[in-house]
Structure formats: C-alpha cells, structure tokens
Motif scaffolding. Structure first.
Motif, PDB file in Angstrom:
ATOM      1  N   ASN A 178       5.232  -3.567  -2.556  1.00  0.00           N
ATOM      2  CA  ASN A 178       4.138  -4.518  -2.708  1.00  0.00           C
ATOM      3  C   ASN A 178       3.072  -3.863  -3.563  1.00  0.00           C
ATOM      4  O   ASN A 178       2.575  -2.780  -3.220  1.00  0.00           O
ATOM      5  CB  ASN A 178       3.578  -4.906  -1.333  1.00  0.00           C
ATOM      6  N   THR A 179       2.747  -4.473  -4.695  1.00  0.00           N
ATOM      7  CA  THR A 179       1.791  -3.860  -5.618  1.00  0.00           C
ATOM      8  C   THR A 179       0.462  -3.587  -4.951  1.00  0.00           C
ATOM      9  O   THR A 179      -0.115  -2.501  -5.095  1.00  0.00           O
ATOM     10  CB  THR A 179       1.586  -4.774  -6.844  1.00  0.00           C
ATOM     11  N   HIS A 180      -0.039  -4.537  -4.182  1.00  0.00           N
ATOM     12  CA  HIS A 180      -1.326  -4.361  -3.508  1.00  0.00           C
ATOM     13  C   HIS A 180      -1.228  -3.276  -2.442  1.00  0.00           C
ATOM     14  O   HIS A 180      -2.104  -2.422  -2.319  1.00  0.00           O
ATOM     15  CB  HIS A 180      -1.780  -5.681  -2.886  1.00  0.00           C
ATOM     16  N   GLY A 181      -0.129  -3.306  -1.662  1.00  0.00           N
ATOM     17  CA  GLY A 181       0.072  -2.272  -0.655  1.00  0.00           C
ATOM     18  C   GLY A 181       0.171  -0.888  -1.275  1.00  0.00           C
ATOM     19  O   GLY A 181      -0.287   0.109  -0.713  1.00  0.00           O
ATOM     20  N   ASP A 182       0.777  -0.827  -2.467  1.00  0.00           N
ATOM     21  CA  ASP A 182       0.895   0.432  -3.187  1.00  0.00           C
ATOM     22  C   ASP A 182      -0.487   0.946  -3.579  1.00  0.00           C
ATOM     23  O   ASP A 182      -0.821   2.119  -3.396  1.00  0.00           O
ATOM     24  CB  ASP A 182       1.761   0.207  -4.426  1.00  0.00           C
ATOM     25  N   LEU A 183      -1.308   0.055  -4.118  1.00  0.00           N
ATOM     26  CA  LEU A 183      -2.651   0.445  -4.531  1.00  0.00           C
ATOM     27  C   LEU A 183      -3.482   0.942  -3.356  1.00  0.00           C
ATOM     28  O   LEU A 183      -4.287   1.863  -3.499  1.00  0.00           O
ATOM     29  CB  LEU A 183      -3.348  -0.736  -5.201  1.00  0.00           C
ATOM     30  N   LYS A 184      -3.272   0.344  -2.194  1.00  0.00           N
ATOM     31  CA  LYS A 184      -4.050   0.734  -1.021  1.00  0.00           C
ATOM     32  C   LYS A 184      -3.750   2.155  -0.563  1.00  0.00           C
ATOM     33  O   LYS A 184      -4.546   2.767   0.136  1.00  0.00           O
ATOM     34  CB  LYS A 184      -3.811  -0.248   0.127  1.00  0.00           C
ATOM     35  N   GLN A 185      -2.578   2.684  -0.943  1.00  0.00           N
ATOM     36  CA  GLN A 185      -2.262   4.062  -0.575  1.00  0.00           C
ATOM     37  C   GLN A 185      -3.254   5.046  -1.176  1.00  0.00           C
ATOM     38  O   GLN A 185      -3.486   6.126  -0.634  1.00  0.00           O
ATOM     39  CB  GLN A 185      -0.859   4.446  -1.071  1.00  0.00           C
TER      40      GLN A 185
END
Length: 433
Positions: A178-185
């Motif tokens: 998930n692009t957004h989930g990735d960014l949140k890392q």
C-alpha cells in the motif's frame, strides 16, 4: 557523503528515503531506469492469457479526501498504461458508491465501482447503501465481507499495518503493498521542519518527479509476513493498493504577519514554517505579500501514482467478469512499473503434460517444476511458506519441487547499486499427495 558513495557501490545496501533523495542518487536511479527500458525483452506468452495493468484502491471526488474527477483521472491512467481502475470511494450520505460510482468502459479503460470502508476494499455486485452493520470494527468488517461476497462480489483486507491480527472469513484477498502505508513507515510524508529534506524534495520534484515518489518505496516485509501467514489458512489473492487521491499537494504561502504557512490541497493550514526554513525563503522571495504562494509541491498526481505500482492480471478479455475471475483465482502479480515494465512476467507450475499459472492449486507430483521468466535479468527469489529457499540471477529460473508448500516469487532489480523489489507474485499452492 562517504556513506552514500559506499551505498552506490554495494547493491546489498538498502537506502533511506533521505539518502535516495540526494540529487546524485536520483539522477543515477533515473539513468538506470532508462537503461533498463532499452534492455527489456518480451517473454513468450504460453499461458493463453492477456497480461493487463489494473489499479486498485483509487479515489475520486466522490470521496471526501479527493477533489479529482474522471476528466483528470482517465488521461493519467491512459498515460500510465492502465487497463482497469477499481475505484474505492469512502462511502458518504450524498452518494451510493455502487450505483453512482464510475463503471463501464471509458476510453478503453475498464472502470469498476467499489468502496474503502471498515478496513476493507469492497467490490459488490449490487448497492449496499443503508446496510450499516453493528458490533466492534472486526465484527462490522466481517458482516460487510459476507454481504459483498454473498452476491458474487469481492472483498480485500486493506491497510494491514493497522490490523495485523484480523482474521476474517470469505475474503477474496489482501493488500500486499500500500503506497500510503509504505510512506507511513518513514513518518511524515514531508518533514517541513527540515530545511535539508525540504530542499531535496523541491529539487527532486523539479528534475526527477517519479524517482522522488519512489524514494519512499520500501520492501513491504510486514505486509508480506502477515499475508504469508494468512495464506496458510486459506487462499488469498495479493494485490497492490495505489491509494491514489491526488491530495498530497502542498503550498507555502505568506501569512498576514509576513511569516510562511504550509497549506494542504484544500487550502487548510497545516503548520507555520520554523524560523530557519522561513529565513531561507525570505532570502529568495521578492516583496512577499500576504496570500502569495512562494512554493508548491505536487507529489501524487494520478499519472505518477498509477505508474508507481500496479496489479497485473492474467485475463481472457478486458471485462469486469474476466477481471473478477482473475482476482478470485489469484492470477495476479504486483509490479513496481516505475522501475521497468514487468508485463509478460511468468510464474507457473509445469509437468510434462500441462502448465498451470500462478494462483493454481495442485497436488505434488513426480516431475513438477516451478518456472519463472522475466523481461529483464533480475534476482528471482523463490519463497516457500514465507521463507526464501533459493534465488537465481538472470531472466529465468526453474525449481524442481520435492515437497508441498505455498510458493511465490519475488523479482528484484539492481537500480544504481541498490537492490530493490520489482515484482511480487501470488502463490502457487502445492498440496500433499
């Protein structure tokens, strides 16, 4: 600087987003992507299926957190080579996401209406308006899954980072990226408080916008770990979530006091810049007037987001029934298309008498072999029950099977000295005799 130079020489090193945003790194990555495009070779298609690009988890102005209409989204999808868009609007009282949602063929692109709600991506066959389940969140989610799939629809678990312990029945599949989930890392999407990060972002977006977005791409280890666990209990199709909204648009404007505010895509103030960053802007601005926009960052226009990652489907034709069948049967793989076009990638089971595509469920037999073939030389990793058992360097590999398991493949590319995940396939399920 020494650490960055060392990383450039070692493909084993995984860089941080800040390191990837260095101008020389962005340039090297961009040049590597261009070289790969010239080296790509088509893989012979022996499956009989057509490999199409689908994007799931896409929002439009029907959702509360996007202002984009089809007139913006369709040209972007076409430019990115997308064949099917599976929309996932946030349900609201002013519209029915199924009846009012985008659907049908438009300009050669298949549109499918759906929703993101209660931790799920839902693609029902009928309107579910007014159907509000009760109970805790997981109980509500289970009720929605049951209602969507009972009529032949699809249901996927979404944003696994927020629900790693969920166990739901009758799911079609799960996001494995998930692009957004990735960014949140990596914490906040943009660290406006850091002049260094802000400067790198400004430069990157101007010169290497696609690589700048991709600087935040990480291997989704936590997603895949949970997905592998869930596949032990039942078949699940893994998909990518673009999580596209075109709402990561930021402007720096002069406020009434002569300071600088950061506002979001709707114009709402997020924060005021700290003294150092404000001083840097004053040094370059000419006669700042209240309301003046002195800088704008558009990080996620649809074309860039949809090109970043897609779910490739093996279909018989471009139609909703064919797309749904491929998703149900797991004839899918996730491709980070921004690196290189993975179209035609092969992962299948073979015997002397037959070939079975990814997603197949079969019994271990004498002479059973798994084969992978890619349009570019890469590192092909064979994953069994969540653990890497073997890897091969090149554009194809074969693995004779001697034990049952749930097998999937990952393809990794060397981009300017950094090994990065390019393809994540769905499994082939090999059962005991």
């Amino acid at each position: 600087m020494l650490a960055l130079l060392a990383a450039l020489a070692s493909p084993a090193v995984a860089l941080t987003p800040l390191e990837r945003l260095q101008t020389q790194r962005l340039r090297a990555t961009h040049e590597a992507v261009e070289r790969l495009a010239g080296q790509r070779r088509a893989v012979p298609n022996a499956s009989g299926f057509r490999d199409i690009r689908a994007v799931l988890h896409v929002h439009s102005s029907l959702s509360h957190d996007s202002s984009s209409k089809l007139e913006e989204i369709l040209p972007a999808a076409k430019a990115a080579g997308v064949n099917a868009i599976l929309f996932t609007e946030h349900p609201g009282p002013r519209f029915d996401y199924f009846s009012d949602g985008h659907q049908g063929l438009r300009d050669g692109i298949l549109l499918v209406p759906g929703a993101e709600t209660e931790g799920l991506l839902l693609f029902p066959t009928h309107s579910m308006a007014g159907e509000i389940p009760s109970g805790d969140q997981q109980a509500r989610a289970q009720a929605l899954v049951d209602r969507a799939t009972r009529g032949g629809g699809l249901a996927f678990l979404s944003h696994l980072e927020a629900r790693m312990n969920w166990k739901l029945e009758h799911l079609t599949g799960s996001e494995i990226y998930n692009t957004h989930g990735d960014l949140k890392q990596d914490g906040r999407f943009i660290d406006f408080a850091s002049p260094l990060a802000l400067g790198l972002l400004i430069s990157g977006l101007e010169h290497y916008p696609q690589e700048t977005l991709a600087a935040f791409q990480n291997y989704p280890a936590h997603y895949l770990r949970r997905y592998d666990e869930l596949c032990q209990s039942g078949r699940l199709t893994g998909v990518a979530a673009c999580d596209a909204h075109h709402n990561q648009v930021y402007r720096v404007v002069v406020n009434a006091k002569g300071g600088y505010d950061v506002v979001d895509f709707r114009g709402a103030r997020m924060l005021s810049l700290p003294a150092l960053a404000a001083a840097m802007l004053r040094a370059t601005a000419e006669r700042p007037a209240a309301g003046k926009v002195v800088w704008k960052a558009d990080l996620d226009p649809y074309e860039r987001t949809l090109r970043h990652v897609t779910t490739h489907l093996l279909v018989e034709e471009l139609s909703r029934p064919a797309v749904w069948q491929a998703l149900r049967e797991g004839r899918a793989y996730v491709g980070f298309d921004w690196m290189a076009d993975p179209t035609g990638f092969v992962f299948q089971a073979e015997t002397t008498s037959q070939q079975r595509p990814l997603g197949s469920d079969l019994t271990l037999s004498e002479g059973l072999v798994l084969r992978a073939a890619a349009p570019l030389p890469c590192r092909l990793k064979l994953i069994r029950n969540g653990h890497e058992v073997e890897h091969h360097e090149g554009d194809q590999a074969s693995w004779p099977l001697r034990e049952p398991g749930i097998y999937r493949v990952e393809a990794w590319l060397d981009l300017a000295g950094e090994l990065r995940p390019w393809i994540l396939t769905n499994p082939i399920y090999v059962r005991k005799r």
